[in-house]
Design an enzyme around this catalytic site. Sequence first.
Site, mmCIF file in Angstrom:
data_model
loop_
_atom_site.group_PDB
_atom_site.id
_atom_site.type_symbol
_atom_site.label_atom_id
_atom_site.label_comp_id
_atom_site.label_asym_id
_atom_site.label_seq_id
_atom_site.Cartn_x
_atom_site.Cartn_y
_atom_site.Cartn_z
ATOM 1 N N LYS A 1 0.849 -1.210 0.000
ATOM 2 C CA LYS A 1 0.000 0.000 0.000
ATOM 3 C C LYS A 1 0.877 1.250 0.000
ATOM 4 O O LYS A 1 0.660 2.174 -0.784
ATOM 5 C CB LYS A 1 -0.894 0.011 1.230
ATOM 6 C CG LYS A 1 -1.549 1.367 1.512
ATOM 7 C CD LYS A 1 -2.425 1.395 2.746
ATOM 8 C CE LYS A 1 -1.704 1.721 4.003
ATOM 9 N NZ LYS A 1 -1.400 3.151 4.223
ATOM 10 N N ASN A 2 1.876 1.272 0.860
ATOM 11 C CA ASN A 2 2.661 2.505 1.027
ATOM 12 C C ASN A 2 3.680 2.712 -0.078
ATOM 13 O O ASN A 2 4.314 3.762 -0.148
ATOM 14 C CB ASN A 2 3.318 2.531 2.406
ATOM 15 C CG ASN A 2 2.278 2.722 3.500
ATOM 16 O OD1 ASN A 2 1.121 3.037 3.211
ATOM 17 N ND2 ASN A 2 2.662 2.481 4.734
ATOM 18 N N CYS B 1 -5.442 12.639 11.795
ATOM 19 C CA CYS B 1 -6.136 11.346 11.811
ATOM 20 C C CYS B 1 -5.997 10.803 13.225
ATOM 21 O O CYS B 1 -5.401 11.424 14.102
ATOM 22 C CB CYS B 1 -5.553 10.403 10.768
ATOM 23 S SG CYS B 1 -3.926 9.813 11.216
ATOM 24 N N ARG C 1 -0.448 14.825 12.075
ATOM 25 C CA ARG C 1 0.044 14.578 10.717
ATOM 26 C C ARG C 1 0.274 15.877 9.928
ATOM 27 O O ARG C 1 -0.296 16.131 8.881
ATOM 28 C CB ARG C 1 -0.906 13.665 9.945
ATOM 29 C CG ARG C 1 -1.371 12.428 10.655
ATOM 30 C CD ARG C 1 -0.276 11.395 10.893
ATOM 31 N NE ARG C 1 0.275 10.813 9.698
ATOM 32 C CZ ARG C 1 -0.264 9.764 9.054
ATOM 33 N NH1 ARG C 1 -1.385 9.251 9.492
ATOM 34 N NH2 ARG C 1 0.321 9.273 7.979
ATOM 35 N N ASP D 1 4.461 1.057 12.024
ATOM 36 C CA ASP D 1 3.268 0.385 11.482
ATOM 37 C C ASP D 1 3.117 -1.052 11.958
ATOM 38 O O ASP D 1 2.106 -1.687 11.673
ATOM 39 C CB ASP D 1 3.292 0.411 9.944
ATOM 40 C CG ASP D 1 3.167 1.819 9.407
ATOM 41 O OD1 ASP D 1 3.463 2.034 8.225
ATOM 42 O OD2 ASP D 1 2.812 2.727 10.192
ATOM 43 N N ARG E 1 -8.636 -0.457 4.489
ATOM 44 C CA ARG E 1 -7.815 0.576 3.864
ATOM 45 C C ARG E 1 -6.463 0.016 3.457
ATOM 46 O O ARG E 1 -5.857 0.478 2.492
ATOM 47 C CB ARG E 1 -7.600 1.735 4.845
ATOM 48 C CG ARG E 1 -8.853 2.499 5.185
ATOM 49 C CD ARG E 1 -8.504 3.784 5.858
ATOM 50 N NE ARG E 1 -7.447 4.455 5.102
ATOM 51 C CZ ARG E 1 -6.688 5.426 5.604
ATOM 52 N NH1 ARG E 1 -6.863 5.828 6.841
ATOM 53 N NH2 ARG E 1 -5.768 6.016 4.877
HETATM 54 C C1 EPZ Z 1 4.060 7.196 5.897
HETATM 55 O O1 EPZ Z 1 3.277 8.246 6.428
HETATM 56 C C2 EPZ Z 1 3.159 5.973 5.865
HETATM 57 N N1 EPZ Z 1 2.021 6.216 4.983
HETATM 58 C C3 EPZ Z 1 2.654 5.646 7.282
HETATM 59 O O2 EPZ Z 1 1.886 4.450 7.208
HETATM 60 C C4 EPZ Z 1 3.877 5.387 8.163
HETATM 61 O O3 EPZ Z 1 3.455 5.138 9.484
HETATM 62 C C5 EPZ Z 1 4.802 6.615 8.133
HETATM 63 O O4 EPZ Z 1 5.178 6.921 6.764
HETATM 64 C C6 EPZ Z 1 6.075 6.388 8.932
HETATM 65 O O5 EPZ Z 1 6.758 5.283 8.428
HETATM 66 C C7 EPZ Z 1 2.190 6.116 3.632
HETATM 67 O O6 EPZ Z 1 3.286 5.847 3.157
HETATM 68 C C8 EPZ Z 1 0.994 6.362 2.783
HETATM 69 P P1 EPZ Z 1 6.103 10.698 7.825
HETATM 70 P P2 EPZ Z 1 3.828 9.783 6.366
HETATM 71 O O7 EPZ Z 1 6.003 11.907 6.994
HETATM 72 O O8 EPZ Z 1 4.586 9.982 5.115
HETATM 73 C C9 EPZ Z 1 5.997 14.078 11.127
HETATM 74 C C10 EPZ Z 1 0.082 3.025 7.668
HETATM 75 O O9 EPZ Z 1 -0.376 2.549 8.711
HETATM 76 N N2 EPZ Z 1 5.865 15.008 9.999
HETATM 77 O O10 EPZ Z 1 7.342 9.841 7.699
HETATM 78 O O11 EPZ Z 1 2.702 10.678 6.670
HETATM 79 C C11 EPZ Z 1 4.763 13.198 11.289
HETATM 80 O O12 EPZ Z 1 3.777 13.855 12.065
HETATM 81 C C12 EPZ Z 1 0.498 4.487 7.607
HETATM 82 O O13 EPZ Z 1 0.257 2.382 6.596
HETATM 83 C C13 EPZ Z 1 5.929 16.381 10.249
HETATM 84 O O14 EPZ Z 1 6.082 16.806 11.389
HETATM 85 O O15 EPZ Z 1 4.837 9.765 7.605
HETATM 86 C C14 EPZ Z 1 5.310 11.999 12.007
HETATM 87 O O16 EPZ Z 1 5.426 12.284 13.381
HETATM 88 C C15 EPZ Z 1 0.272 5.206 8.925
HETATM 89 N N3 EPZ Z 1 5.815 17.244 9.207
HETATM 90 C C16 EPZ Z 1 6.725 11.857 11.432
HETATM 91 O O17 EPZ Z 1 7.041 13.135 10.859
HETATM 92 C C17 EPZ Z 1 5.654 16.804 7.917
HETATM 93 O O18 EPZ Z 1 5.581 17.642 6.996
HETATM 94 C C18 EPZ Z 1 6.849 10.811 10.341
HETATM 95 O O19 EPZ Z 1 5.878 11.116 9.362
HETATM 96 C C19 EPZ Z 1 5.592 15.416 7.674
HETATM 97 C C20 EPZ Z 1 5.706 14.525 8.730
#
Ligand code: EPZ
Length: 418
Positions: free
Chosen positions: A22-23, A116, A121, A304, A397
């Site tokens: 998915k990711n 969410c 996020r 995850d 999802r």
């Molecule tokens: C991706 O989300 C995945 N989703 C998530 O999987 C996964 O948990 C996450 O990466 C971490 O591995 C998809 O790939 C579609 P991040 P993403 O940006 O890209 C903070 C699942 O269950 N952050 O690496 O949104 C954020 O709040 C889902 O399959 C900022 O502060 O994750 C978090 O604390 C859930 N500012 C951390 O960074 C930003 O602009 C990591 O988020 C972006 C992120």
Amino acid sequence: MDKMTVQGGHTLGGVVRASGSKNAVLPLIFATLLADGEHVLHNVPDLVDVNHACLLLESLGCTTSLRSGTLRIVVKPLKTCEASYDIVRKMRASILVLGPLLARFREAKVSLPGGCAIGTRPIDLHLEGMKALGAEITVESGYVLGKTLRLQGAKILFESPTVGGTENMMMAASLAEQETLIENAAKEPEILDLANYLNKMGARVEGAGTSIIKIRGVEALKAAEHSVIPDRIEAGTLLLAGAITGGEVTVDKCQPQDLESLNVKLTESGFKISVDKSSMTVHKCKEWRGVDITTSPHPAFPTDLQAQFMALMTQAQGTSVITETVFENRFMHVQELVRLNADITPKTRVAVVRGTCGQLMGAPVMATDLRASASLILAGLVASGETTVNRIYHLDRGYEKMEAKLTALGAKIQRLKT
Ligand code: EPZ
């Protein structure tokens, strides 16, 4: 709303195949906007999030069709560059449309995705990246507005690794002038899969999978064909389903190297894990020890898999301390596991799990997010009696045919349409 009922006490065993990731597939779908023509993606899972991503592309003027795991996307001149709230709110990853729209069409209007269950996020790092590439970015009435004459290569150092932020930057920079350097880039396998696809389209991306990614912008890209990598989180979830029931389960068509951190922790806990090129097996185990985990960006233990691993630790001998460092609210499954008689004390980012202080007892529980729903199903596999997991739409999802896969391994699990 559908729910899932699980009869506990059945040991799982056998071989099951992991679906496409998915990711990985979500950024690939948005990357198709970078080039007109017909793109073909294989090993695509039939998931709610994939369908939402296709709906978003269709709202922009593309056509998509998913048949037996092959997704054909035809990209032609768009009728709009606006990703509307009613689609983006259903699937946060829609923010990944921002980079491709700015790079290719020089404008974008993308609804803010909002938070969410697992956290606020934010997308500040995404927007910082786009501004570094020279885009004019404003936020008005819940929308990100972006425009540029042409993106310019830049150097960006992310203050913390962001998977989506790195993906948005890679896609945007592929058509920017000059060269872009992303430092402190995310290193997840899905980043490497995106880089491989972009390079098939004619991009020049190097270093994906490390913390420094270099992208040399090109004038134009072309449609390409690609096979999505297996879903490491689904593979890990299926292995944990075998582990928690004390059974032997092999997950086929997966990438064991992507699950090294899970392998280390399961081995530390007392499980025997066998690995070959494209499969991973957890062997029968009667007793396992509580082990501590701390979630962190890849290659550390993935956030995850935290909820699913916690379910396993409720059955361990002894205590385990689970620390969640990636998201600020990813313990929503704890109270539901406690309803099943688990002994867990949650603090802000730490949960203390006292294993085998009592058999899990089946009960109705509520899924709150995608990975929490998987955790509750794993707990239901070993709870006495029947566990009913409500709001199972969360599971749909991100897991393709999960009940069919678990049933084939010997689980007694049923979806009830209500
Ligand atoms: C991706 O989300 C995945 N989703 C998530 O999987 C996964 O948990 C996450 O990466 C971490 O591995 C998809 O790939 C579609 P991040 P993403 O940006 O890209 C903070 C699942 O269950 N952050 O690496 O949104 C954020 O709040 C889902 O399959 C900022 O502060 O994750 C978090 O604390 C859930 N500012 C951390 O960074 C930003 O602009 C990591 O988020 C972006 C992120």
